[in-house]
Design an enzyme around this catalytic site. Structure first.
Site, PDB file in Angstrom:
ATOM      1  N   ARG A  49      -2.248 -26.368  -4.970  1.00  0.00           N
ATOM      2  CA  ARG A  49      -2.759 -25.745  -6.202  1.00  0.00           C
ATOM      3  C   ARG A  49      -4.107 -25.079  -5.945  1.00  0.00           C
ATOM      4  NH1 ARG A  49      -5.618 -28.619  -9.686  1.00  0.00           N
ATOM      5  NH2 ARG A  49      -4.425 -30.517  -9.360  1.00  0.00           N
ATOM      6  N   TYR A 102      -5.009  -3.223 -22.846  1.00  0.00           N
ATOM      7  CA  TYR A 102      -3.645  -3.755 -22.766  1.00  0.00           C
ATOM      8  C   TYR A 102      -3.418  -4.801 -23.881  1.00  0.00           C
ATOM      9  CZ  TYR A 102       0.196  -6.498 -20.785  1.00  0.00           C
ATOM     10  OH  TYR A 102       1.364  -7.171 -20.597  1.00  0.00           O
ATOM     11  N   ASP A 171     -10.237  -3.871 -15.199  1.00  0.00           N
ATOM     12  CA  ASP A 171      -8.798  -4.017 -14.963  1.00  0.00           C
ATOM     13  C   ASP A 171      -8.325  -2.671 -14.411  1.00  0.00           C
ATOM     14  OD1 ASP A 171      -6.012  -3.981 -15.167  1.00  0.00           O
ATOM     15  OD2 ASP A 171      -5.958  -5.175 -17.003  1.00  0.00           O
ATOM     16  N   LYS A 196       2.592  -5.005 -11.468  1.00  0.00           N
ATOM     17  CA  LYS A 196       2.795  -3.553 -11.581  1.00  0.00           C
ATOM     18  C   LYS A 196       2.814  -2.923 -10.178  1.00  0.00           C
ATOM     19  CE  LYS A 196       2.742  -4.771 -15.851  1.00  0.00           C
ATOM     20  NZ  LYS A 196       1.528  -4.840 -16.645  1.00  0.00           N
TER      21      LYS A 196
HETATM   22  C1  LIG Z   1       0.806  -5.805 -17.375  1.00  0.00           C
HETATM   23  C2  LIG Z   1      -0.654  -5.731 -17.531  1.00  0.00           C
HETATM   24  C3  LIG Z   1      -1.437  -6.891 -17.629  1.00  0.00           C
HETATM   25  C4  LIG Z   1      -0.840  -8.285 -17.675  1.00  0.00           C
HETATM   26  O1  LIG Z   1      -0.259  -8.627 -16.471  1.00  0.00           O
HETATM   27  P1  LIG Z   1       0.919  -9.736 -16.334  1.00  0.00           P
HETATM   28  O2  LIG Z   1       1.148  -9.772 -14.867  1.00  0.00           O
HETATM   29  O3  LIG Z   1       2.071  -9.245 -17.129  1.00  0.00           O
HETATM   30  O4  LIG Z   1       0.372 -11.007 -16.879  1.00  0.00           O
HETATM   31  C5  LIG Z   1      -2.810  -6.740 -17.732  1.00  0.00           C
HETATM   32  N1  LIG Z   1      -3.395  -5.520 -17.753  1.00  0.00           N
HETATM   33  C6  LIG Z   1      -2.672  -4.386 -17.667  1.00  0.00           C
HETATM   34  C7  LIG Z   1      -3.367  -3.081 -17.697  1.00  0.00           C
HETATM   35  C8  LIG Z   1      -1.279  -4.452 -17.552  1.00  0.00           C
HETATM   36  O5  LIG Z   1      -0.569  -3.322 -17.495  1.00  0.00           O
END
Ligand SMILES: *Cc1c(COP(=O)(O)O)cnc(C)c1O
Length: 378
Positions: A49, A102, A171, A196
Site C-alpha cells: 500500500r 472537471y 490538472d 485519459k
Molecule cells: C477524467 C478527469 C479527472 C478524473 O479522473 P479519474 O481517473 O476518472 O478519477 C480529473 N480531471 C480531468 C480533467 C479529467 O478529465
C-alpha cells in the site's frame, strides 16, 4: 520534437513480475534494521500500500516525462486530486478554484471540502487578470478546460501565486505531458487523470501527481498510503506499456483533431467550433505546444439536432470518457453538465446543442466521412 525526449520513456525498468511473484510485504530482516527503515522506506517496499517496485518504476517514468524526478500514482485521477488538496489544506484554510473545472473536481469542492471547514473561492479563466489571491493557500486550475477548451495562463498564475505565498496546482489531463509541461512554467504540482491520454486505451483508471518539490511529494505520498488511495500494480504495469506510445498517439490525436476542427468549421450546419489552434491569442506558455490534443467542441444549435447527429455516427461512440485511441462523442448538456440549470449553462457558455468530440487515432478520412454522413442527416 523540441523539449520532449522519448528517451525518458525508457527510464525505469518495469518490474512487472515483481508485482505478481513477490508477496506484498518485505521480510523481517529488513524491518529489523530500524536505521534503514528511517532512511528511505519508500524505496524499500515494506508493504505494497505504501510502495511497490512496479508502481515505483512507472511513477519515475511519468515524473520524467513531466520534467521532474518524483511522482505518485493513485487509484484514480479523483484520488490524486483529493489527496493533493487534503495534504496542504485544513480547517479554515482558503483555496481558489477555476469555475471551469472537471465535474468530479467540482463535486469534491462542493460536497467534501466545505464540510471539512476549507473555504473555497472561484474565478473564471476569462477573469484571470483581475484575480486577487489574498490569503489563499492554493490556486487550483486546469491547463486546458472542458468542454470549451480555454487555455489557463499557468505562467502568470504561478508568478502571482508565489508572490502571495500560495501554491499552484495544475490538472494537466487535457493536454498530457507531451503537449504541455506546467512544472516548466512554475506550477508547484502537476496532476493527471492517467485514465485519459497517459494510459490512452480506455482500460485503466489511475491518477498521478508530480512535483519538483520533494517536501510536497513526501507529504502527499504519506497521505496517499494513509488514506489507502494506492494504485493497483497490474494497472500501473499496463500504464508502463501504454506510455511507450504516448508520443505517437499524441501526434495522431493532435493532427486528427485539428483537421476535424477545420472540417467542422467549414461545414454550414456547424457553428462555434472550438480548438486552440484557431484562437488568435493564447497565453505565451502555450506558444511552443506541438498541439492541443483530441478534444474538439462545436455547436449544432439545438439539443435535438445534436442528438440526431450523435445517433447517426458510426465510428464515434457515444460515451463519457475521452483521450483514448477510439473516437468518442458526448453532448455536455445531457452528460457532464446535465445537473446545470439553463441559467448556469448559459453562464458556462455551453449551448444545449453543444457537442464534445474526442478524436481517436483512427484513419482521418474514415472519421471525416463519418461526420459528413451524420451531418447530412440532420
Ligand atoms: C477524467 C478527469 C479527472 C478524473 O479522473 P479519474 O481517473 O476518472 O478519477 C480529473 N480531471 C480531468 C480533467 C479529467 O478529465
Amino acid at each position: 520534437m523540441k523539449g520532449f525526449s522519448t528517451r525518458s520513456i525508457h527510464i525505469g525498468e518495469l518490474h512487472q513480475l515483481d508485482s505478481v511473484t513477490t508477496p506484498i510485504y518485505q521480510t523481517a530482516n529488513f524491518l529489523m534494521s530500524p536505521s534503514k527503515y528511517r532512511v528511505n522506506y519508500r524505496d524499500n517496499y515494506i508493504y505494497s500500500r505504501m510502495s511497490n517496485p512496479t508502481v515505483r518504476a512507472v511513477e519515475q517514468k511519468l515524473a520524467n516525462l513531466c520534467g521532474a524526478k518524483e511522482g505518485i500514482l493513485f487509484s484514480s485521477g479523483m484520488g490524486a486530486i483529493t489527496c493533493s488538496l487534503l495534504s496542504v489544506l485544513s480547517e479554515k484554510d482558503k483555496a481558489i478554484f477555476l469555475t471551469e473545472l472537471y465535474g468530479g473536481t467540482h463535486s469534491l469542492i462542493q460536497k467534501i471540502l466545505p464540510a471539512l471547514g476549507i473555504k473555497c473561492d472561484f474565478f473564471s479563466v476569462d477573469d484571470i487578470s483581475t484575480l486577487s489571491i489574498n490569503d489563499a493557500k492554493v490556486i487550483y486550475v486546469e491547463s486546458l478546460t472542458n468542454p470549451l477548451l480555454k487555455l489557463t495562463d499557468v505562467e502568470y498564475l504561478s508568478k502571482i501565486a508565489h508572490e502571495n505565498g500560495a501554491l499552484l496546482f495544475v490538472d494537466n489531463t487535457f493536454l498530457s505531458p507531451y503537449n504541455f509541461r506546467p512544472l516548466e512554467f512554475g506550477a508547484d504540482l502537476e496532476i493527471h487523470s492517467v485514465t485519459k491520454y497517459i494510459n490512452g486505451h480506455s482500460d485503466v483508471i489511475l491518477g498521478f501527481v508530480t512535483s519538483k518539490r520533494e517536501d510536497l511529494i513526501d507529504m502527499i505520498w504519506q497521505k496517499m498510503y494513509t488514506l489507502g488511495l494506492n494504485p493497483n500494480p497490474f494497472e500501473a504495469y499496463l500504464v508502463g506499456r501504454s506510455v511507450k506510445t504516448l508520443a505517437l498517439r499524441m501526434e495522431k490525436h493532435n493532427h486528427n483533431a485539428e483537421q476535424i476542427a477545420q472540417f467542422l468549421s467549414n461545414h454550414e450546419k456547424v457553428t462555434n467550433v472550438r480548438y486552440p489552434t484557431f484562437y488568435t491569442r493564447i497565453p505565451k506558455c502555450y506558444e511552443n505546444c506541438p498541439g492541443f490534443g483530441a478534444v474538439v467542441y462545436c455547436d449544432l444549435s439545438t439539443q435535438e439536432r445534436a442528438l440526431h447527429f450523435v445517433e447517426n455516427l458510426k465510428i464515434f461512440k457515444q460515451a463519457t470518457s475521452l483521450a483514448g485511441v477510439e473516437s468518442l462523442v458526448t453532448i455536455p448538456s445531457l452528460t457532464s453538465h446535465a445537473s446545470l440549470s439553463d441559467e448556469e449553462l448559459k453562464r458556462a457558455q455551453i449551448s444545449k446543442g453543444g457537442v464534445r468530440i474526442s478524436v481517436g487515432i483512427e484513419d482521418l478520412e474514415d472519421l471525416v466521412e463519418d461526420l459528413k454522413q451524420a451531418l447530412e442527416k440532420i
